[in-house]
Design a protein around this motif. Sequence first.
Motif, mmCIF file in Angstrom:
data_model
loop_
_atom_site.group_PDB
_atom_site.id
_atom_site.type_symbol
_atom_site.label_atom_id
_atom_site.label_comp_id
_atom_site.label_asym_id
_atom_site.label_seq_id
_atom_site.Cartn_x
_atom_site.Cartn_y
_atom_site.Cartn_z
ATOM 1 N N TYR A 1 -4.664 -11.280 -9.372
ATOM 2 C CA TYR A 1 -5.258 -12.540 -10.218
ATOM 3 C C TYR A 1 -5.661 -11.979 -11.703
ATOM 4 N N ALA A 2 -4.832 -12.754 -12.418
ATOM 5 C CA ALA A 2 -4.880 -12.491 -13.851
ATOM 6 C C ALA A 2 -4.364 -11.106 -14.283
ATOM 7 N N GLU A 3 -3.420 -10.729 -13.576
ATOM 8 C CA GLU A 3 -2.480 -9.548 -13.802
ATOM 9 C C GLU A 3 -3.660 -8.089 -13.911
ATOM 10 N N GLU A 4 -4.814 -8.593 -13.462
ATOM 11 C CA GLU A 4 -5.839 -7.480 -13.597
ATOM 12 C C GLU A 4 -6.211 -6.889 -12.351
ATOM 13 N N LEU A 5 -6.673 -7.923 -11.368
ATOM 14 C CA LEU A 5 -7.062 -7.572 -10.007
ATOM 15 C C LEU A 5 -6.139 -7.888 -8.825
ATOM 16 N N VAL A 6 -6.172 -7.041 -7.791
ATOM 17 C CA VAL A 6 -5.676 -7.279 -6.708
ATOM 18 C C VAL A 6 -6.463 -7.729 -5.441
ATOM 19 N N PHE A 7 -6.301 -8.681 -4.803
ATOM 20 C CA PHE A 7 -7.243 -9.179 -3.742
ATOM 21 C C PHE A 7 -6.505 -8.644 -2.309
ATOM 22 N N VAL A 8 -6.948 -7.839 -1.583
ATOM 23 C CA VAL A 8 -6.129 -7.380 -0.343
ATOM 24 C C VAL A 8 -6.879 -7.874 0.950
ATOM 25 N N PRO A 9 -7.167 -9.118 1.641
ATOM 26 C CA PRO A 9 -7.862 -9.240 2.666
ATOM 27 C C PRO A 9 -6.970 -9.308 3.805
ATOM 28 N N VAL A 10 -7.470 -8.989 4.989
ATOM 29 C CA VAL A 10 -6.841 -8.853 6.381
ATOM 30 C C VAL A 10 -6.340 -10.314 6.361
ATOM 31 N N SER A 11 -4.991 -10.429 6.957
ATOM 32 C CA SER A 11 -4.310 -11.815 6.735
ATOM 33 C C SER A 11 -3.639 -11.931 8.262
ATOM 34 N N PHE A 12 -3.491 -10.980 8.574
ATOM 35 C CA PHE A 12 -2.421 -11.230 10.143
ATOM 36 C C PHE A 12 -2.738 -10.015 10.994
ATOM 37 N N ARG A 13 -2.400 -10.308 12.524
ATOM 38 C CA ARG A 13 -2.199 -9.201 13.313
ATOM 39 C C ARG A 13 -0.923 -8.825 13.609
ATOM 40 N N THR A 14 -0.636 -7.700 14.129
ATOM 41 C CA THR A 14 0.738 -7.074 14.143
ATOM 42 C C THR A 14 0.790 -6.852 15.783
ATOM 43 N N VAL A 15 2.027 -7.222 16.429
ATOM 44 C CA VAL A 15 2.356 -6.923 17.667
ATOM 45 C C VAL A 15 3.665 -6.178 17.836
ATOM 46 N N ASN A 16 4.146 -5.882 18.738
ATOM 47 C CA ASN A 16 5.594 -5.273 19.131
ATOM 48 C C ASN A 16 6.321 -6.275 19.482
ATOM 49 N N ALA A 17 7.807 -5.919 19.852
ATOM 50 C CA ALA A 17 8.528 -6.909 20.515
ATOM 51 C C ALA A 17 8.084 -7.633 21.858
ATOM 52 N N ASN A 18 7.063 -6.986 22.453
ATOM 53 C CA ASN A 18 6.554 -7.478 23.658
ATOM 54 C C ASN A 18 5.237 -7.751 23.604
ATOM 55 N N ASP A 19 5.043 -8.224 22.329
ATOM 56 C CA ASP A 19 3.560 -8.991 21.990
ATOM 57 C C ASP A 19 2.565 -8.081 22.340
ATOM 58 N N GLU A 20 2.559 -6.781 22.406
ATOM 59 C CA GLU A 20 1.554 -5.922 22.491
ATOM 60 C C GLU A 20 0.942 -5.279 21.173
ATOM 61 N N GLY A 21 -0.602 -5.503 21.335
ATOM 62 C CA GLY A 21 -1.165 -5.065 19.765
ATOM 63 C C GLY A 21 -2.538 -4.902 20.389
ATOM 64 N N ASP A 22 -3.461 -5.413 19.232
ATOM 65 C CA ASP A 22 -5.101 -5.342 19.502
ATOM 66 C C ASP A 22 -5.406 -3.867 20.137
ATOM 67 N N TYR A 23 -5.194 -3.050 19.415
ATOM 68 C CA TYR A 23 -5.519 -1.670 19.593
ATOM 69 C C TYR A 23 -6.764 -1.215 18.827
ATOM 70 N N TYR A 24 -7.681 -2.085 18.645
ATOM 71 C CA TYR A 24 -8.885 -1.876 17.874
ATOM 72 C C TYR A 24 -9.671 -0.588 18.215
ATOM 73 N N ASN A 25 -9.460 0.038 19.529
ATOM 74 C CA ASN A 25 -9.913 1.364 19.556
ATOM 75 C C ASN A 25 -8.984 2.482 19.377
ATOM 76 N N GLY A 26 -7.711 2.174 18.815
ATOM 77 C CA GLY A 26 -6.787 3.114 18.727
ATOM 78 C C GLY A 26 -5.949 3.264 19.633
ATOM 79 N N LEU A 27 -4.838 3.973 19.600
ATOM 80 C CA LEU A 27 -3.773 4.155 20.684
ATOM 81 C C LEU A 27 -4.190 5.550 21.053
ATOM 82 N N SER A 28 -4.200 5.694 22.496
ATOM 83 C CA SER A 28 -4.433 7.147 22.982
ATOM 84 C C SER A 28 -3.358 7.877 22.987
ATOM 85 N N PRO A 29 -3.595 9.396 22.879
ATOM 86 C CA PRO A 29 -2.210 10.233 23.116
ATOM 87 C C PRO A 29 -2.010 10.551 24.348
#
Length: 355
Positions: free
Chosen positions: A268-296
């Motif tokens: 915006y106006a070469e002064e501010l950058v707005f960075v909102p959550v815009s999309f979810r990411t999944v892998n080639a098998n459509d796996e994602g939604d790891y909101y509790n983290g990926l366990s080791p």
Amino acid sequence: MRYLPVDVWSYITTKEEWDAFYEQGAYAGHGFGYTYDGNGKAWIIFVFRDSDMYPEGVERGWQILKINGSTIEPFTNITTYMNGTDAGTVDVFEFRKPDGSTVNVTSTRKEIVMNTVLHADTLHIGGEIVGHMVFKSFIEPSIEELDSVFNAFKAHGVSRLIVDLRYNGGGRVDVAVKLASLISGSDQAGNVFIKYTHNDKQSATYDQSVYFVNESNALDISEVIIFTTRSTASASEIIINGLKPYMDVVTIGDNTYGKPVGMYAWTYAEELVFVPVSFRTVNANDEGDYYNGLSPDSYVQDGYEYAFFDRNENYLKEAIYYITTSNFTGGTAGLKSWYLPALEKKGLQFEIGAE
């Protein structure tokens, strides 16, 4: 703009700060990261080469005792002990070194240019050459650093790989694609690495797949060992999730942070950058939604009292044990989490993850 408490990631920053970090790897600070152990002792976990502390020999495994004469209280934000957050302010740190001696080091807060590869070497284990890299952030300068490291790995005939992402809070997806492609090998070029998926109002326009690319320095391996903590976030988690459909991904450490979403940036106006959550990411098998983290695969406490290359360092020791035995010594249940300062930072400061 944010849907709380679900969205804790969207932020606004200045264009100057945005460009400095993502294009140059620069931010204002002292140039180090720290954490606390279970007893509330503060430890240095890494130091950037551009820090005033680096030529003084300060390194991972040093304990922070005092700042400006004030004793560090357990699980406190050490910034409150400093003389401000503006460039040019000077702070005096008292450290205890691994040999038990104490030393005072004076540091000036300034523009720090990060080296995103904190350490890289090769290990000779069981007749194999193992590449070992500690990677901090996915930003523009990382491209040249990754090329240099993987060129050396390939020249040395690396047949196994350890990638340490324990303090990596994320960054640019194009850099994540580069690292994933260097790991996965040229045979995967053109295959789907991750997918961006949007809500039903935007999917037709913005849904897209991101593909592995051909990298001349890519390794020919079928397995990668990755170190993780609760500070392993965003693009780091994409590496783990995106590689899993194509190769064995062995993880050692703790649950990752849990950020299976990405952001677009609007200026915006070469002064501010707005960075909102815009999309979810999944892998080639459509796996994602790891909101509790990926366990080791093996839960191991961070060995911050040891250098990254020390074979007694907890994560590296476990990786060596796995390479030689195909088994683990670590636990199968989550670790008790102590205060991790990087997790308290928000927005761009979270991705920087350093003082």
